[in-house]
Design a protein around this motif. Structure first.
Motif, mmCIF file in Angstrom:
data_model
loop_
_atom_site.group_PDB
_atom_site.id
_atom_site.type_symbol
_atom_site.label_atom_id
_atom_site.label_comp_id
_atom_site.label_asym_id
_atom_site.label_seq_id
_atom_site.Cartn_x
_atom_site.Cartn_y
_atom_site.Cartn_z
ATOM 1 N N ALA A 145 26.756 -13.882 -9.308
ATOM 2 C CA ALA A 145 25.319 -13.624 -9.310
ATOM 3 C C ALA A 145 24.839 -13.621 -10.754
ATOM 4 C CB ALA A 145 25.008 -12.290 -8.634
ATOM 5 N N VAL A 146 23.843 -14.448 -11.057
ATOM 6 C CA VAL A 146 23.345 -14.616 -12.424
ATOM 7 C C VAL A 146 21.861 -14.280 -12.444
ATOM 8 C CG1 VAL A 146 23.102 -16.182 -14.375
ATOM 9 C CG2 VAL A 146 25.056 -16.417 -12.823
ATOM 10 N N GLU A 147 21.454 -13.505 -13.411
ATOM 11 C CA GLU A 147 20.031 -13.183 -13.573
ATOM 12 C C GLU A 147 19.326 -14.348 -14.271
ATOM 13 O OE1 GLU A 147 17.156 -9.718 -15.499
ATOM 14 O OE2 GLU A 147 19.324 -9.730 -15.853
ATOM 15 N N PRO A 148 18.246 -14.839 -13.706
ATOM 16 C CA PRO A 148 17.552 -15.971 -14.342
ATOM 17 C C PRO A 148 16.897 -15.543 -15.648
ATOM 18 C CG PRO A 148 16.293 -15.133 -12.478
ATOM 19 C CD PRO A 148 17.607 -14.416 -12.451
ATOM 20 N N PRO A 149 16.606 -16.494 -16.515
ATOM 21 C CA PRO A 149 15.954 -16.149 -17.795
ATOM 22 C C PRO A 149 14.592 -15.514 -17.575
ATOM 23 C CG PRO A 149 16.868 -18.374 -17.854
ATOM 24 C CD PRO A 149 16.940 -17.919 -16.426
ATOM 25 N N THR A 162 12.127 -17.295 -11.859
ATOM 26 C CA THR A 162 12.593 -16.603 -10.650
ATOM 27 C C THR A 162 13.936 -17.123 -10.164
ATOM 28 O OG1 THR A 162 11.350 -18.164 -9.270
ATOM 29 C CG2 THR A 162 10.237 -16.116 -9.934
ATOM 30 N N ALA A 163 14.415 -18.238 -10.657
ATOM 31 C CA ALA A 163 15.696 -18.813 -10.242
ATOM 32 C C ALA A 163 16.254 -19.640 -11.377
ATOM 33 C CB ALA A 163 15.526 -19.662 -8.980
ATOM 34 N N LEU A 164 17.553 -19.876 -11.278
ATOM 35 C CA LEU A 164 18.215 -20.703 -12.280
ATOM 36 C C LEU A 164 17.845 -22.159 -12.075
ATOM 37 C CD1 LEU A 164 21.825 -19.171 -12.269
ATOM 38 C CD2 LEU A 164 20.095 -18.889 -14.042
ATOM 39 N N ASP A 165 17.791 -22.894 -13.151
ATOM 40 C CA ASP A 165 17.548 -24.328 -13.033
ATOM 41 C C ASP A 165 18.790 -25.018 -12.536
ATOM 42 O OD1 ASP A 165 18.956 -25.478 -15.748
ATOM 43 O OD2 ASP A 165 18.090 -23.469 -16.020
ATOM 44 N N MET A 207 24.478 -17.742 -7.260
ATOM 45 C CA MET A 207 23.173 -17.309 -6.764
ATOM 46 C C MET A 207 22.382 -16.656 -7.892
ATOM 47 S SD MET A 207 24.300 -13.920 -4.578
ATOM 48 C CE MET A 207 22.601 -13.481 -4.294
ATOM 49 N N SER A 208 21.052 -16.731 -7.766
ATOM 50 C CA SER A 208 20.160 -16.095 -8.733
ATOM 51 C C SER A 208 19.773 -14.726 -8.195
ATOM 52 C CB SER A 208 18.910 -16.952 -8.948
ATOM 53 O OG SER A 208 19.267 -18.237 -9.438
ATOM 54 N N GLN A 209 19.851 -13.738 -9.045
ATOM 55 C CA GLN A 209 19.590 -12.363 -8.625
ATOM 56 C C GLN A 209 18.931 -11.604 -9.757
ATOM 57 O OE1 GLN A 209 20.038 -10.935 -5.603
ATOM 58 N NE2 GLN A 209 19.038 -9.115 -6.423
#
Length: 529
Positions: free
Chosen positions: A375-379, A383-386, A424-426
């Protein structure tokens, strides 16, 4: 002399008679209590403190210790069960050393010392020697077992085989041992302790295999690891589980540390699941490999070629070969003419190939399956990773899974490996809370500071007022009582007429009205008396 004693007695009697009955009773009661206190303190100071020096003794050891103490003139106390002996605490250490040096306490074990104590000039028979040796061996093993951790008492019975010269060494009968242990309260032996008990008995008795040793306690029979003890099940499972958790933690740490360099610290969370194969494999391979793999030939080490040629002429009579009624088909006829020749050739070649013997022990575990979820936090502001970042992270995880499953024995395709990873983006909750806190910090900090300042000021004011009130009360208590005011008095005897008295009273009333009022009150009070 008698008169002086009589005078003293009379003075004492007079002095005693001056006291009342209650005072006399109080005097005797106090004297009695003082005497009792002196007696009790004297007994406590002169009482001998006893300390348990020997415990868990059998009847033989108790008798030996008692005889030694009696001969040494040392007082002792024997417990009601006869298993413990107490000695004065001041001499306990010295008595323990003395008894230990004498070898009195054997705890029912004889040991090899019996051969020194009971040696005879005449000698003993073989049967007597065998019995003494067997008892001594049992005693030595018992003493060794009692020195092991957690063992309170031990009883050992060893059965030695009869030696015979008609059997080979491997055909000789094996010794047997039976051991009964009593453990200290609350002690539970681990599998390592149990294996130590078996190894101790095995090495102490000659020609005794572990399979012939039986060790029990008050509850169950103890088994070594070689015979399926605790280590074969529970301990092995715990060890395997610990290895699996360690592997997962290592993979999680490495993945998180690497991805943190791409996304920033505290913005990655990793979840790892694995399945390890703990099957151990021991195998031996005998391989024969040719030196020349293209022609499948080895090195030619020897060659032998033999060639023989024979020729000659013959003159025989007869018909056509093998045409008679009794002739064999193809066999030369009895009469023929012509030349004959024959040739014989043989070739022998010896080749040497590579002979390889391998003793292979497989690794203690291999990775059978591995799944990594990230799980990766978007910049900030997204709201989500590119797709590029998500794909790069997925490729990294696929490579890690491929390398981990290389020795699993299963061939995985890229599609199979992609299914074992997920990205996943979280938006992490802690970070969001920090952001909100950061937005409110500009006014919340000032508000909290002002409230703290007000509370501190109010508390300081209350403390100041309480201290001031306390000081005022102390000052009021310390102020001495005012000396009564001496009112002016008028000497009526010195006054000759009433006009002078009136003038003095009028003058006093004008100059000091308060004193004048007090003077009138004093006169009125005196007249009422």
């Amino acid at each position: 002399m008698n008169e002086r004693l009589a005078q003293y007695r009379e003075k004492v009697t007079q002095y005693w008679n001056r006291f009342s009955g209650k005072q006399k009773i109080l005097f005797f009661s106090t004297l009695f209590i003082i005497i009792i206190v002196i007696v009790v303190v004297t007994m406590q100071l002169t009482k001998t403190e006893y300390e348990v020096a020997f415990k868990d003794l059998d009847s033989t050891d108790s008798a030996g210790v008692m005889n030694y103490l009696d001969s040494s003139g040392v007082s002792y106390r024997l417990s009601p069960d006869g298993k413990s002996i107490s000695v004065p605490s001041t001499d306990a250490a010295r008595i323990k050393i003395a008894v230990g040096s004498q070898g009195i306490v054997q705890q029912g074990s004889i040991g090899y010392k019996v051969f020194n104590e009971s040696s005879s000039m005449i000698g003993t028979t073989d049967s007597e020697f065998n019995v003494k040796y067997n008892n001594a061996l049992n005693g030595e093993v018992e003493q060794l077992m009692r020195r092991m951790q957690g063992i309170k008492d031990a009883k050992v019975l060893i059965t030695l085989p009869k030696e015979t010269v008609f059997a080979a060494q491997e055909d000789q009968e094996k010794a047997q041992a039976s051991v009964v242990l009593s453990f200290d309260p609350g002690f539970r032996p681990s599998q390592e302790n149990i294996d130590g008990y078996f190894n101790l008995v095995k090495t102490a008795v000659p020609n005794l295999p572990i399979d012939n040793i039986t060790i029990t306690n008050n509850e169950v029979e103890l088994r070594p690891t070689a015979r399926g003890g605790q280590s074969g099940v529970s301990s092995q499972v715990e060890e395997n589980f610990a290895l699996q958790k360690k592997f997962e933690e290592d993979v999680k740490r490495d993945v998180k540390q690497f991805l943190s360099t791409l996304t920033g610290p505290d913005k990655v969370d990793v979840l790892v699941f694995s399945k390890l194969n703990f099957d151990k494999e021991n195998r031996k391979e005998d391989l024969v490999v040719p030196v020349d793999t293209e022609n499948m030939k080895g090195i030619e080490i020897s060659s032998q070629i033999i060639s023989n040629t024979y020729s000659g002429k013959g003159n025989t009579s007869g018909g056509v070969a093998g045409t008679g009624s009794e002739d064999v088909a193809g066999y030369p006829a009895g009469a023929s003419t012509g030349d004959s020749s024959s040739e014989e050739t043989s070739e022998t070649r010896n080749y040497e190939v590579s002979r390889i013997t391998k003793d292979i022990i497989a690794s203690p575990y291999t990775v059978k399956d591995l799944t990594i979820n990230v799980a990766v936090e978007p910049p900030a502001g997204q709201t989500a990773l590119d797709d590029a970042t998500s794909g790069a992270i997925r490729n990294i995880l696929v490579n890690i899974v491929r390398a981990s499953l290389a020795d699993s024995g299963i061939t995985y395709t890229d599609a199979d490996l992609t299914k074992k990873v997920s990205v996943m983006s979280q938006q992490f909750g802690s970070t969001a809370a920090d952001t909100q806190t950061g937005g409110l910090a500009s006014w919340m900090i000032w508000a909290i500071g002002a409230a703290a300042l007000l509370v501190g000021a109010g508390g300081g004011y209350l403390i100041y007022r309480s201290r001031k009130n306390k000081q005022e009360e102390e000052v009021e208590e310390d102020i001495p009582l005012q000396v009564p005011t001496e009112f002016p008095s008028i000497n009526m005897d010195s006054v000759t007429n009433e006009s002078q008295v009136r003038k003095q009273l009028e003058s006093l009333a004008k100059k000091k009205p308060d004193e004048f009022v007090n003077l009138l009150r004093t006169w009125l009070a005196e007249e009422q008396r």
